[in-house]
Design a protein around this motif. Structure first.
Motif, PDB file in Angstrom:
ATOM      1  N   GLN B  11      42.747  27.937  34.491  1.00  0.00           N
ATOM      2  CA  GLN B  11      42.876  28.724  35.721  1.00  0.00           C
ATOM      3  C   GLN B  11      44.195  28.429  36.425  1.00  0.00           C
ATOM      4  O   GLN B  11      44.864  29.339  36.909  1.00  0.00           O
ATOM      5  CB  GLN B  11      41.695  28.425  36.653  1.00  0.00           C
ATOM      6  N   ASP B  12      44.583  27.151  36.441  1.00  0.00           N
ATOM      7  CA  ASP B  12      45.871  26.785  37.045  1.00  0.00           C
ATOM      8  C   ASP B  12      47.030  27.433  36.291  1.00  0.00           C
ATOM      9  O   ASP B  12      47.967  27.968  36.886  1.00  0.00           O
ATOM     10  CB  ASP B  12      46.073  25.252  36.976  1.00  0.00           C
ATOM     11  N   ALA B  13      46.960  27.358  34.957  1.00  0.00           N
ATOM     12  CA  ALA B  13      48.044  27.923  34.145  1.00  0.00           C
ATOM     13  C   ALA B  13      48.133  29.434  34.339  1.00  0.00           C
ATOM     14  O   ALA B  13      49.220  29.999  34.416  1.00  0.00           O
ATOM     15  CB  ALA B  13      47.812  27.587  32.673  1.00  0.00           C
ATOM     16  N   LYS B  14      46.980  30.061  34.418  1.00  0.00           N
ATOM     17  CA  LYS B  14      46.951  31.522  34.644  1.00  0.00           C
ATOM     18  C   LYS B  14      47.655  31.844  35.969  1.00  0.00           C
ATOM     19  O   LYS B  14      48.522  32.718  36.021  1.00  0.00           O
ATOM     20  CB  LYS B  14      45.495  31.995  34.685  1.00  0.00           C
ATOM     21  N   ALA B  15      47.305  31.081  37.023  1.00  0.00           N
ATOM     22  CA  ALA B  15      47.890  31.349  38.339  1.00  0.00           C
ATOM     23  C   ALA B  15      49.407  31.179  38.299  1.00  0.00           C
ATOM     24  O   ALA B  15      50.158  32.064  38.750  1.00  0.00           O
ATOM     25  CB  ALA B  15      47.271  30.421  39.376  1.00  0.00           C
ATOM     26  N   SER B  16      49.883  30.070  37.723  1.00  0.00           N
ATOM     27  CA  SER B  16      51.342  29.854  37.741  1.00  0.00           C
ATOM     28  C   SER B  16      52.064  30.823  36.810  1.00  0.00           C
ATOM     29  O   SER B  16      53.152  31.304  37.116  1.00  0.00           O
ATOM     30  CB  SER B  16      51.690  28.405  37.404  1.00  0.00           C
ATOM     31  N   PHE B  17      51.436  31.155  35.681  1.00  0.00           N
ATOM     32  CA  PHE B  17      52.081  32.088  34.746  1.00  0.00           C
ATOM     33  C   PHE B  17      52.184  33.480  35.367  1.00  0.00           C
ATOM     34  O   PHE B  17      53.215  34.152  35.263  1.00  0.00           O
ATOM     35  CB  PHE B  17      51.284  32.142  33.441  1.00  0.00           C
ATOM     36  N   GLU B  18      51.110  33.895  36.032  1.00  0.00           N
ATOM     37  CA  GLU B  18      51.132  35.230  36.655  1.00  0.00           C
ATOM     38  C   GLU B  18      52.136  35.271  37.815  1.00  0.00           C
ATOM     39  O   GLU B  18      52.742  36.306  38.082  1.00  0.00           O
ATOM     40  CB  GLU B  18      49.734  35.617  37.128  1.00  0.00           C
TER      41      GLU B  18
END
Lengths: 600, 372
Positions: B11-18
């Protein structure tokens, strides 16, 4: 008439078989149907004897171990060729001796194998069969079948076998040398395509191509057989189809636990329609709850000892079970906690389709674990109720397809979870008479046993422990706490939505059946009053879980549950737990009163 | 799609990637197990990326894109990967996924229990027999025979026995995983196995399956613990790490310095319609987020040396020892033979029989040649 086996195993056919012989014969019969457990039991009984034979021949205990291992594999592969199941032991002895001789000829266990192809030996010298050489095996089987056809009581059966062997033989003649070698290595020596590739210095892909091509040729040959072209005048009994008429089973009445639902349908198909509440209650599934310790995956619903549970439950209902059970190694397997305890088997059609054919021919549908269930399910128990050799398909049920569906023979063999079972009524007129005479008492005994099971389950937080540190489940009343913990949860581990939906729908329904079941048990007086109170409490638990289920329906979705939804679910779970704890309290008291009632 | 149930990292990676790629949306879907992931891959709606615990799916030929060409495009990345890790991950000559959930075991010991017993803390040169002698001193049983402290906290799982087998110079399987015959039945394996079983039966320093205990949880009443990074991370997170010291696994007579490795991976599926974008995401997820490996909150190890440095792991008294151990990891049996892996519970049943019923170790090991 006496029959003498040169090994010193003396068979007397003119006497009554002993209990031990009878048991071995029954096991061999079951093993021929592909019942791996029965084969395992046979092996357990005779392993040390086999080792003794091998040791006597080789004088080397280590080599003897290897020989026994190989002999057992061979025996398993070829048990279908054992015509007289009462002669399992002499038959096994021959295999051990052949294996031992072959090892000795090879000069030790690690020398490269040189197949011995002197199969055209004189009549009667069956010891010359080389079990590693397909030609030799087939030649032997054909010859034995032919001579049996002349001598034994059921020539039609033996002739059919003879036709079958001849067909296989002819078909294999369609293959060129290399195809045959690869086919033999794959099907008879159980080598993996990678191993075969290494042996022939080929790529694994080309091995698959060879196997595929061989299979296609076999298929074409099958078609020829169905047209009566091969072998001459034969084939009439080889290619068939049959479809059983299953009883009406409206989806609206179906129980979500397909294990019990299919058992109900299977029994109805053989003319023994049972009340679903009774099946749910006696089996204990009405009272069970099990939640994964990881998150709200629904796998806890399926976590129990499938083999033991099915056998014990069917025995309670008066049936004997035949099982085909295993897991494939090359493919991921679902429900590891239950399935990883199955033996590893190879994806060979011949290991499953004959069993299906035989049961359907006898009018019995086959309980089958379908790992290609239609969404939102991933895998469910189904019933195979038809087969068609021409199309090479079976017909089976699917929860989401009332009209049923078809699967190819290949798909059945490739199912990573092999679990097929059929049941036969135990012919025990004395037991049936006793049951009829003492129906009241018997009914009470069964109900007490079901309630004791329910209480034991409710009080046991670890009812089922897989043999691995990686998987664990919480059961009984503690399962509610685990579930609440997941819903309340650490934001890092959000509850799995579709799993939670399936759990709520299934457990709401099981609690309803618990309520139905308890209303119908033959208790009296105070014990019955308490059972009815428990029933009421289960009804309340069911309704509360139904509210959860309405909020989180069982559909496949990637959408996460909102914190508000989780909060509501926690309240429902806490309430349902309180109802269920009360129900268990009533049941404990009901059992006390029932016991007292007996002692008065 | 992932079969992990801890989703915070994703979820963290999704947020920063987006955030860094405003025109991209990453959808995370969860599957219950490898089987569901494979079914999803086979469907018409195959995911672009699959993350899975263990290596079973990554052994499937052609299911994942080889990431090595992408790795080569990033200057210095190949050299930055921990070589021990890559030895295992690239065992088939390609890289089907970026390693995640990387864990290995060491021995965590309770300093206070050693102090009260007047025993010196173990060091990396200790032997198995020395460990057993310590464990006996550190096992404390009441008059009723029930232990309130065990010398050694260890489970019963064939996989967890493996590092001791490796350290004795044995292997369960041939290097290519094709057979266990001539490996699991060999003297080095039998010797190590006997020592392990003796720890339960003779030394009585490990809690036997089903044995009553007053020792509490693993972090409470066990003096030495066979602890994976998940456990070590838990100690740090709960502020208990000061009580513990860490040391390598004891040396076995075979004298090999090896350890097992556990890891999963995040890969780009061969059906992905956006393989490059998918690579960018898995790279961001597994290799660019030092915060995921801060010693105060981590439970697993990073794949690269630079992440280990940047996150502060290499400076941490416990985590640094785990990072260091990555140099010695070898490929475990379960990575190279699915047949062996699939038989785990049957094998574990036999180990229970060895411990509880005294079943003959050599005979059982010999019989396991049927599993691979």
């Amino acid at each position: 008439m006496r029959d003498y086996d040169p090994s010193g195993v003396r068979i007397a056919r003119d006497r009554e078989e002993t209990e031990e012989e009878r048991h071995s014969r029954v096991l061999a019969e079951r093993a021929q149907l592909g019942d791996t457990e029965a084969f395992g039991e046979l092996i357990e009984r005779h392993r040390s004897q086999a080792k003794m034979w091998a040791e006597r021949i080789t004088g080397n205990p280590h080599m003897a171990d290897d020989i026994v291992q190989d002999a057992l594999i061979r025996a398993f592969l070829h048990i279908g060729s054992l015509h007289d199941t009462s002669r399992f032991l002499p038959w096994l002895h021959k295999i051990v001796r052949n294996q031992a001789n072959m090892r000795l000829r090879r000069g030790g266990p690690y020398k490269r194998e040189k197949p011995f192809a002197a199969f055209g030996s004189a009549e009667g010298e069956i010891d010359a069969v080389d079990w590693d050489d397909l030609d030799s095996v087939l030649f032997h089987l054909t010859r034995t079948a032919a001579s049996e056809a002349n001598n034994v009581h059921d020539p039609a059966e033996s002739l059919m076998r003879k036709e079958l062997y001849e067909t296989i033989h002819s078909v294999l003649n369609c293959l060129n040398r290399k195809e045959r070698d690869i086919f033999e290595a794959y099907f008879f020596k159980q080598l993996s395509p990678d191993e075969i590739a290494a042996m022939y210095r080929m790529t694994t892909g080309s091995i698959y191509t060879y196997i595929h091509r061989s299979r296609q040729k076999l298929r074409q040959a099958h078609v020829r057989v169905s047209l009566g072209l091969l072998p001459k005048g034969g084939g009439k009994a080889l290619v068939k189809s049959k479809l059983l008429q299953l009883p009406e089973w409206p989806a609206s009445d179906a129980v979500m636990l397909s294990f019990i639902d299919r058992i109900g349908q299977m029994l109805a198909a053989v003319g023994d329609r049972r009340d679903m509440a009774e099946l749910m209650g006696i089996s204990g599934f009405a009272f069970r709850m099990q939640i994964s310790d990881r998150t709200t995956y629904a796998d806890g619903l399926y976590m129990f000892d499938w083999r033991q549970t099915l056998k014990a439950f069917m025995r309670e209902l008066g049936y004997e079970t035949t099982l085909l059970c295993g897991q494939l190694a090359g493919s991921p397997v679902p429900l590891l906690g239950a399935v990883e305890r199955f033996p590893v088997v190879l994806p060979i059609e011949e290991a499953v389709i004959p069993f299906i054919r035989q049961e359907i021919d006898a009018g019995r549908p086959v309980l089958y674990f379908d790992t290609a269930a239609s969404r939102p399910y991933v895998h469910e128990w189904s019933l195979i109720y038809g087969y068609d050799d021409d199309k090479r398909t079976v017909q089976l049920t699917d929860v989401m397809k009332p009209e049923g569906k078809m699967l190819a023979y290949g798909d059945i063999a490739l199912n990573p979870v092999r679990f097929l079972a059929s049941v036969r009524r135990i012919e025990d007129p004395a037991r049936a008479a006793r049951t009829r005479a003492a129906k009241g008492m018997e009914g009470r005994r069964i109900a007490e046993s079901a309630i004791l099971l329910a209480i034991a389950h409710a009080r046991n937080p670890r009812a089922y422990c897989p043999m691995t540190a990686y998987l664990s489940y919480t059961s009984g009343l503690s399962a509610y706490d685990r579930w609440i913990g997941h819903m309340r949860g650490d934001p890092a581990v959000p509850p799995n939505r579709y799993g939670a939906g399936q759990l709520a729908a299934a457990y709401s329904q099981t609690r309803r059946y618990a309520a139905y079941y308890l209303r119908g048990i033959p208790f009296q007086g105070e014990a019955m009053r308490l059972a009815l109170l428990a029933s009421e409490a289960y009804e309340q638990a069911s309704e509360t879980l139904a509210e959860f289920s309405d909020e989180v329906p069982f559909v496949r979705t990637a959408e996460a549950l909102s914190p508000e939804q989780c909060g509501k679910c926690v309240v429902w779970l806490e309430r349902a737990k309180a109802f269920e704890a009360a129900a268990i309290g009533y049941l404990e008291k009901a059992i006390d009163h029932s016991e007292k009632g007996k002692s008065i | 799609m992932t079969d992990f149930h801890h989703l915070h990292n994703l979820q963290d990676a999704k947020a920063s990637f987006e955030r860094n790629n405003p025109d991209v949306q990453v959808l995370i879907e969860q599957a219950a197990d490898h089987y569901e992931l494979l079914q999803a891959y086979k469907s018409d709606e195959a995911p672009d990326m699959i993350e899975s615990g263990g290596w079973a799916l990554f052994n499937h030929k052609d299911m994942f894109v080889d990431l090595l060409p992408y790795v080569d495009e990033v200057p210095g990345l190949k050299e930055d990967f921990n070589p021990g890790l890559m030895r295992v991950a690239c065992k088939d000559g390609n890289l089907p996924g970026l390693p995640v959930d990387i864990a290995l075991p060491l021995i965590l010991y309770r300093k206070d229990m050693f102090d009260s017993a007047g025993l010196p803390y173990p060091t990396d040169d200790w032997t198995w027999d020395e460990m057993m002698a310590l464990a006996e001193r550190l096992t404390i049983r009441g008059d009723n025979g029930v232990a309130r402290q065990f010398g050694f906290g260890f489970g019963v799982d064939i996989e967890e026995f493996e590092p001791f087998i490796m350290r004795n110079g044995g292997r369960y399987l041939s290097a290519d995983g094709s057979t266990s015959r001539g490996h699991v039945d060999q003297p080095a394996v039998i010797e190590a196995f006997r020592k392990l079983i003796d720890a339960y039966r003779v030394h009585r320093v490990i809690r036997n399956p089903g044995e009553p205990s007053e020792a509490g949880e693993l972090h409470q009443g066990f003096a030495m613990i066979f602890g994976f990074t998940w456990f070590a991370g838990g100690l740090v997170i709960h502020g208990l790490s000061d009580k513990f010291g860490v040391v390598g696994l004891p040396n076995m007579p075979g004298g090999e310095r090896s350890n097992m490795l556990y890891m999963g991976a995040a890969g780009v599926t061969s059906k992905s319609r956006h393989p490059r974008l998918a690579w960018e995401f898995v790279r961001h997820y597994a290799l660019e987020r030092a915060d995921a490996f801060r010693p105060s909150s981590a439970r697993t190890l990073p794949a690269t040396r630079s992440l280990a440095e940047e996150s502060g792991m290499t400076q941490h008294p416990i985590w640094s020892r785990y990072v260091q151990e990555l140099d010695h990891v070898q490929t475990s049996g379960f990575y190279i033979s699915e047949k062996w892996n699939a038989s785990r519970q049957l094998i574990n049943e036999d180990i229970h029989k060895m411990i509880l019923e005294g079943a003959d170790v050599a005979q059982k090991l010999n019989s396991w040649t049927r599993f691979a």
